[in-house]
Design a protein around this motif. Structure first.
Motif, PDB file in Angstrom:
ATOM      1  N   MET A   1      30.315  -8.051  38.243  1.00 37.23           N
ATOM      2  CA  MET A   1      30.324  -7.028  37.193  1.00 37.23           C
ATOM      3  C   MET A   1      30.752  -7.652  35.863  1.00 37.23           C
ATOM      4  SD  MET A   1      30.165  -3.603  36.431  1.00 37.23           S
ATOM      5  CE  MET A   1      30.622  -2.574  37.843  1.00 37.23           C
ATOM      6  N   LYS A   2      29.989  -7.380  34.841  1.00 38.46           N
ATOM      7  CA  LYS A   2      30.334  -7.833  33.498  1.00 38.46           C
ATOM      8  C   LYS A   2      31.675  -7.223  33.074  1.00 38.46           C
ATOM      9  CE  LYS A   2      28.562  -7.340  28.742  1.00 38.46           C
ATOM     10  NZ  LYS A   2      27.480  -6.752  27.930  1.00 38.46           N
ATOM     11  N   GLU A   3      32.543  -8.063  32.510  1.00 35.37           N
ATOM     12  CA  GLU A   3      33.852  -7.588  32.053  1.00 35.37           C
ATOM     13  C   GLU A   3      33.855  -7.433  30.535  1.00 35.37           C
ATOM     14  OE1 GLU A   3      37.056  -7.046  33.700  1.00 35.37           O
ATOM     15  OE2 GLU A   3      35.800  -6.832  35.460  1.00 35.37           O
ATOM     16  N   LEU A   4      34.557  -6.437  30.057  1.00 32.53           N
ATOM     17  CA  LEU A   4      34.682  -6.174  28.628  1.00 32.53           C
ATOM     18  C   LEU A   4      36.123  -6.335  28.189  1.00 32.53           C
ATOM     19  CD1 LEU A   4      32.615  -2.854  28.448  1.00 32.53           C
ATOM     20  CD2 LEU A   4      31.797  -5.154  27.913  1.00 32.53           C
ATOM     21  N   ALA A  13      32.191  -3.246  32.716  1.00 31.95           N
ATOM     22  CA  ALA A  13      31.223  -2.653  31.776  1.00 31.95           C
ATOM     23  C   ALA A  13      30.641  -1.345  32.309  1.00 31.95           C
ATOM     24  CB  ALA A  13      30.097  -3.645  31.490  1.00 31.95           C
ATOM     25  N   ILE A  14      30.762  -1.127  33.612  1.00 28.04           N
ATOM     26  CA  ILE A  14      30.254   0.110  34.200  1.00 28.04           C
ATOM     27  C   ILE A  14      31.373   0.796  34.974  1.00 28.04           C
ATOM     28  CG2 ILE A  14      28.643   1.107  35.886  1.00 28.04           C
ATOM     29  CD1 ILE A  14      26.666  -1.068  35.079  1.00 28.04           C
ATOM     30  N   GLY A  15      31.626   2.050  34.596  1.00 23.41           N
ATOM     31  CA  GLY A  15      32.632   2.854  35.279  1.00 23.41           C
ATOM     32  C   GLY A  15      31.980   4.011  36.015  1.00 23.41           C
ATOM     33  N   ILE A  16      32.769   5.052  36.249  1.00 26.61           N
ATOM     34  CA  ILE A  16      32.309   6.188  37.061  1.00 26.61           C
ATOM     35  C   ILE A  16      32.516   7.485  36.287  1.00 26.61           C
ATOM     36  CG2 ILE A  16      32.651   7.472  39.219  1.00 26.61           C
ATOM     37  CD1 ILE A  16      33.824   4.848  40.409  1.00 26.61           C
ATOM     38  N   GLU A 255      25.293  -6.616  36.599  1.00 25.48           N
ATOM     39  CA  GLU A 255      25.012  -8.058  36.670  1.00 25.48           C
ATOM     40  C   GLU A 255      23.721  -8.432  35.944  1.00 25.48           C
ATOM     41  OE1 GLU A 255      27.179 -10.002  38.014  1.00 25.48           O
ATOM     42  OE2 GLU A 255      28.414  -8.580  39.156  1.00 25.48           O
ATOM     43  N   ILE A 256      22.954  -7.440  35.506  1.00 23.88           N
ATOM     44  CA  ILE A 256      21.643  -7.710  34.905  1.00 23.88           C
ATOM     45  C   ILE A 256      21.804  -8.217  33.477  1.00 23.88           C
ATOM     46  CG2 ILE A 256      19.418  -6.713  34.236  1.00 23.88           C
ATOM     47  CD1 ILE A 256      19.904  -4.559  36.423  1.00 23.88           C
ATOM     48  N   LYS A 257      21.182  -9.356  33.180  1.00 27.79           N
ATOM     49  CA  LYS A 257      21.182  -9.904  31.826  1.00 27.79           C
ATOM     50  C   LYS A 257      19.757  -9.905  31.302  1.00 27.79           C
ATOM     51  CE  LYS A 257      25.234 -12.825  32.638  1.00 27.79           C
ATOM     52  NZ  LYS A 257      25.734 -14.208  32.775  1.00 27.79           N
TER      53      LYS A 257
END
Length: 282
Positions: A1-4, A13-16, A255-257
């Motif tokens: 998961m990408k971190e911010l 970068a993605i929550g719920i 994870e998508i870039k």
């Protein structure tokens, strides 16, 4: 998961998101299991509000938190604008904390602007912060002028984040608001980040370019839409789902870039705004 990096706090970068959750008893177990799976697999931000089901979503989240390490969750809730006075805000927070079965929030947001002066709201939030009931405070559905007004107030620059509608079909904030927030290093939380795949009568997931790029990455069009939303730095997405498979897909989308060429292809189909637009809310 990408971190911010949200003002020094490392967050996924993605929550719920939890809008429309907790209302149907027959869905309760499934919703609980879906949120818990998300937490266990890296989506450790939960966004809820006293408005969602008049507390039902917070109760659901509270039950989930009994089965996960609270200290590893970044918990967000929001209060109604009519509760934005010092006294009512404290009462609203206490009710939310009781439903959430916790003694603090990581982030407390003014859901949208009302008639209470911003200065009073900020002063109340700072008091709650000093009391240890909230770690950070922020706003939601604020446009550039709202934020400028906020920053001009005592302690206004302490705002942690702004949560607004943002997705491929609703790019209006890119013209003025997002650049201003980047300049101030103020993170954005994007709600409805995939617009349910449909907007303005056009189905985003049926667009050929979207489908082609999704296929190239071996992901679904919905995952691609979610990935697009978080390509920019300091933008967190909080998609809502009660479906375990969709939760897995949401997490994988982190994870998508996307390449510069792919982003340009998408821009040709869904252009960025070329003028200031009024802030959209749902």
């Amino acid at each position: 998961m990408k971190e911010l990096n949200f003002k020094g706090v490392s967050l996924p970068a993605i929550g719920i998101g939890t809008w429309h959750m907790g209302d149907q008893p027959q869905m309760y177990a499934q919703e609980k299991a879906t949120i818990l799976y998300g937490l266990q697999h890296g989506a450790t931000v939960i966004d809820t509000a006293e408005m969602y089901g008049e507390g039902n979503a917070e109760k659901l989240v509270g039950d989930v938190l009994q089965e996960f390490d609270r200290s590893k969750v970044f918990l967000i809730s929001k209060f109604y604008p009519q509760n934005a006075t010092k006294i009512k805000m404290k009462q609203a927070l206490d009710r939310s904390l009781k439903r959430l079965k916790t003694d603090y929030l990581d982030l407390y947001l003014l859901h949208w602007r009302g008639s209470v002066p911003l200065a009073e709201t900020v002063a109340g939030l700072v008091e709650l912060q000093k009391a240890g009931k909230i770690r950070h405070w922020g706003v939601s559905n604020f446009d550039t002028d709202d934020l400028k007004e906020l920053y001009a107030l005592p302690n206004g620059e302490q705002v942690f984040a702004n949560e607004d509608l943002y997705n491929l079909a609703n790019r209006g904030i890119e013209y003025e608001l997002l650049p201003w927030q980047r300049q101030q290093k103020l993170p954005l939380i994007a709600y409805s980040p995939v617009d349910q795949g449909d907007s303005r009568g056009q189905n985003l997931t049926q667009n050929e370019i979207i489908q082609d790029i999704a296929q190239a990455h071996q992901v679904t069009p919905m995952q691609l839409l979610l990935a697009w939303t978080i390509q920019a730095n300091n933008v967190m997405a909080i998609p809502q789902t009660s479906n375990l498979e969709h939760m897995k897909q949401n997490i994988a989308a982190g994870e998508i870039k996307l390449s510069k060429a792919e982003m340009q292809q998408i821009d040709t189909q869904f252009p960025a705004p070329d003028s200031k637009q009024s802030l959209r809310m749902i």
